[in-house]
Design a protein around this motif. Structure first.
Motif, short mmCIF file in Angstrom:
data_model
loop_
_atom_site.label_atom_id
_atom_site.label_comp_id
_atom_site.label_asym_id
_atom_site.label_seq_id
_atom_site.Cartn_x
_atom_site.Cartn_y
_atom_site.Cartn_z
N SER A 78 0.84 -1.25 0.04
CA SER A 78 -0.27 0.00 -0.13
C SER A 78 0.85 1.12 -0.25
O SER A 78 2.16 1.11 0.41
N ASN B 69 -0.42 -0.09 -7.48
CA ASN B 69 -1.23 -0.79 -6.77
C ASN B 69 -2.24 -1.52 -7.74
O ASN B 69 -3.28 -1.44 -7.82
N SER C 50 -3.55 -4.37 -7.95
CA SER C 50 -4.79 -5.06 -7.50
C SER C 50 -5.99 -4.08 -7.22
O SER C 50 -7.16 -4.34 -7.21
N LYS C 51 -5.50 -2.68 -6.98
CA LYS C 51 -6.46 -1.49 -6.73
C LYS C 51 -6.81 -0.80 -7.83
O LYS C 51 -7.86 -0.27 -8.04
N TYR C 52 -5.92 -0.54 -8.68
CA TYR C 52 -6.25 0.56 -9.64
C TYR C 52 -5.73 -0.19 -11.24
O TYR C 52 -4.77 -0.77 -11.16
N ARG D 277 -9.49 -8.17 2.27
CA ARG D 277 -9.20 -7.42 1.18
C ARG D 277 -10.70 -7.23 0.23
O ARG D 277 -10.40 -6.21 -0.57
N GLU E 203 -13.38 -6.51 1.35
CA GLU E 203 -14.11 -5.67 1.98
C GLU E 203 -15.53 -6.27 2.26
O GLU E 203 -16.86 -5.63 2.01
#
Lengths: 360, 196
Positions: free
Chosen positions: A39, A265, A267-269, B40, B42
């Protein structure tokens, strides 16, 4: 481990040994070294970007005004400028490399292709408002070598190619990336793999070895971590790149998080939202350190060599070193690590032969 | 300081959890962030898989048993209250806690007894209140892996059970367990400092 288990060699098993492992386990649950590396780094003081506003709750009216001004500047002024620049840069790259690719192989072609690559990369870096400081330029990677660096984001590639041309290694993509890849390979030999070929490690090593053997070819750029880390630490280097042979030129890249967070990141973006975030930050400021070349020593295997290079890069860039595999964020850890722990513990309670068992 | 409470208000049942576990506001917030980071997808709860993803836990020989302690009674999910409850066992013991505690209140989760109970249930799989020779063997096997032969392991187990077993039933009850560890500084061995 010995210290935690009341430090005597050849001691016997006790009921309380389970405390040591359970405490370690729960400590890992509360905080572990790996998860926090995926993160974004937390900042000491706020840099007026909402996305980094994790810890700073209280915002005075004056600060809010400044922040609104910041948003206006970033989104209405900087963003369109940057997008235009990026567009120009990428188009020039595709057109330029295609044109150069038409020429027959010659020194002029190489020189022109370098020119095109460098110019377009510089335009692209400007489009991200990148300010890069290169240190120790005398150690810049030479032809026929392998350049190895820590990985934070795809931008790393741009940052390195602004100062020299490299042959890239990677998978063939579709879409815009694919077009860029195909165009680039016309002008100078990069090593692009089909997805199926990537699984065949020997094929990959073979092709890379051929490339390195040809001393006229550009140095290969490899990121041995295999995934993007958040630029506070360096994770395990995969040994594949270190088995090819040849000279390794380590490079350390450290971004300054105050101006913009470069970490991707994945997995996030997705790629597009990542680029958008980068283009609406203040700037990308980073330091690049070139380091003296390293080669594998006698009696050193690939893993040890990889660790040696990893330490050197971590020390230079001011990053912490972790033995964990970056791939942990997606896959489970290998059983060999657990066996290590079990071995250590067994050695303690049974280790010194059988004196503990001759009790009757 | 005032801004912190707006975060704590996000934690469901925060007062109840605070009373039950004895964590400070700051620790609870920290644990809540950790809970969210582990969760992860949520979902609002953690599954076994979420805990297994932690590398340092997966290589821990007792990792699976530790994860099991979060899922009592066969449940497959642990919410934040359950998460905090297990971690509360490892809260360092405050000196003042011991003296000014109201004897009518239930024992705090991080008392010596409760810490011992936590360790006991890592051994006692079938929850019958006794560690049988077999259960002891299993835990030992987890901790040494394949490095030790069956005979060696069995003799270690037999010795340990004999030493602790007072009433001669061939198993270690919780009382016998506590007695054999009475000299040990449990408070220190089973506390995680950052959980103050």
């Amino acid at each position: 481990m010995e210290k935690g288990l009341s430090g005597l060699r050849g001691r016997v098993f006790e009921l309380s040994d389970v405390f040591y492992f359970s405490k370690k386990g729960l400590e890992a649950i509360v905080e572990d070294e790996v998860t926090q590396r995926f993160s974004s780094e937390e900042l000491v003081s706020w840099n007026l970007l909402t996305r980094t506003n994790v810890n700073f709750q209280y915002i005075s009216p004056k600060l809010t005004m400044v922040w609104v001004l910041g948003v206006l500047i970033r989104y209405c002024f900087l963003l369109p400028l940057r997008v235009t620049l990026a567009f120009i840069g990428i188009s020039l790259l595709i057109i330029g490399t295609t044109l150069v690719g038409q020429l027959p192989d010659s020194r002029i072609k190489n020189w022109l292709s370098e020119l095109v690559h460098l110019t377009c990369c510089r335009i692209c870096v400007r489009s991200l408002s990148g300010t890069i400081h290169y240190h120790n330029k005398q150690y810049r990677p030479q032809k026929g070598g392998i350049c190895v660096a820590n990985h934070t984001s795809p931008i790393d590639v741009l940052i390195l190619t602004t100062d020299g041309c490299y042959a890239m290694v990677g998978q063939v993509h579709g879409g815009l990336m694919g077009i860029i890849q195909r165009a680039m390979v016309k002008a100078c030999p990069h090593v692009w793999f089909e997805r199926s070929e990537m699984k065949d490690r020997h094929l990959v090593t073979k092709r890379l070895r051929e490339h390195v053997a040809d001393k006229k070819k550009l140095p290969i750029l490899i990121f041995p971590e295999g995934t993007c880390i958040n630029n506070t630490s360096v994770m395990m280097f995969k040994k594949g790149s270190f088995e090819i042979g040849g000279t390794i030129y380590p490079v350390a890249i450290k971004y300054n998080p105050q101006f913009g967070d470069a970490f991707w990141n994945s997995s996030k973006y997705g790629m597009v939202s990542y680029l958008l975030r980068i283009m609406t930050s203040w700037a990308i400021v980073c330091d690049v350190w070139y380091m003296p070349p390293m080669t594998r020593e006698e009696g050193e295997d690939a893993v040890q060599f990889a660790n040696r290079v990893k330490s050197a890069i971590a020390v230079q860039g001011g990053l912490t070193e972790l033995p964990w595999d970056g791939g942990l964020k997606r896959a489970k850890v290998k059983d060999t690590f657990k066996e290590e722990q079990q071995k250590n513990y067994s050695k303690m309670i049974v280790g010194n032969g059988s004196p503990n068992l001759e009790l009757d | 300081m005032g801004s912190r409470s707006s975060h704590a208000a996000l934690i469901p049942d925060v007062d109840h959890i605070r009373r039950e576990t004895g964590f400070s506001q700051a620790s609870l917030l920290r644990l809540y962030h950790r809970f969210q980071a582990l969760d992860r997808e949520e979902k609002g709860y953690l599954s076994r898989l979420d805990l297994q993803q932690i590398g340092a836990l997966a290589v821990n020989p007792l990792g699976d048993r530790i994860i099991d302690s979060f899922f009592p009674n066969g449940s497959q999910r642990v919410d934040f209250a359950g998460f905090a409850r297990v971690l509360a066992h490892f809260r360092p013991v405050d000196e003042e806690d011991a003296t000014i505690r109201d004897p009518k209140q239930p024992e705090p989760l991080n008392s010596r007894m409760n810490k011992l109970r936590f360790a006991f249930q890592l051994y006692d799989l079938d929850r019958d209140g006794k560690i049988s020779r077999n259960e002891m063997l299993q835990v030992l096997r987890l901790m040494v892996g394949v490095q030790v032969t069956d005979e060696q392991l069995e003799s270690i187990t037999d010795r340990t059970v004999q030493e602790a077993d007072e009433d001669g039933d061939g198993a270690v009850s919780f009382m016998e367990f506590t007695k054999s560890l009475e000299k040990m500084n449990i408070e220190q061995k089973m506390s995680i400092r950052i959980l103050k």
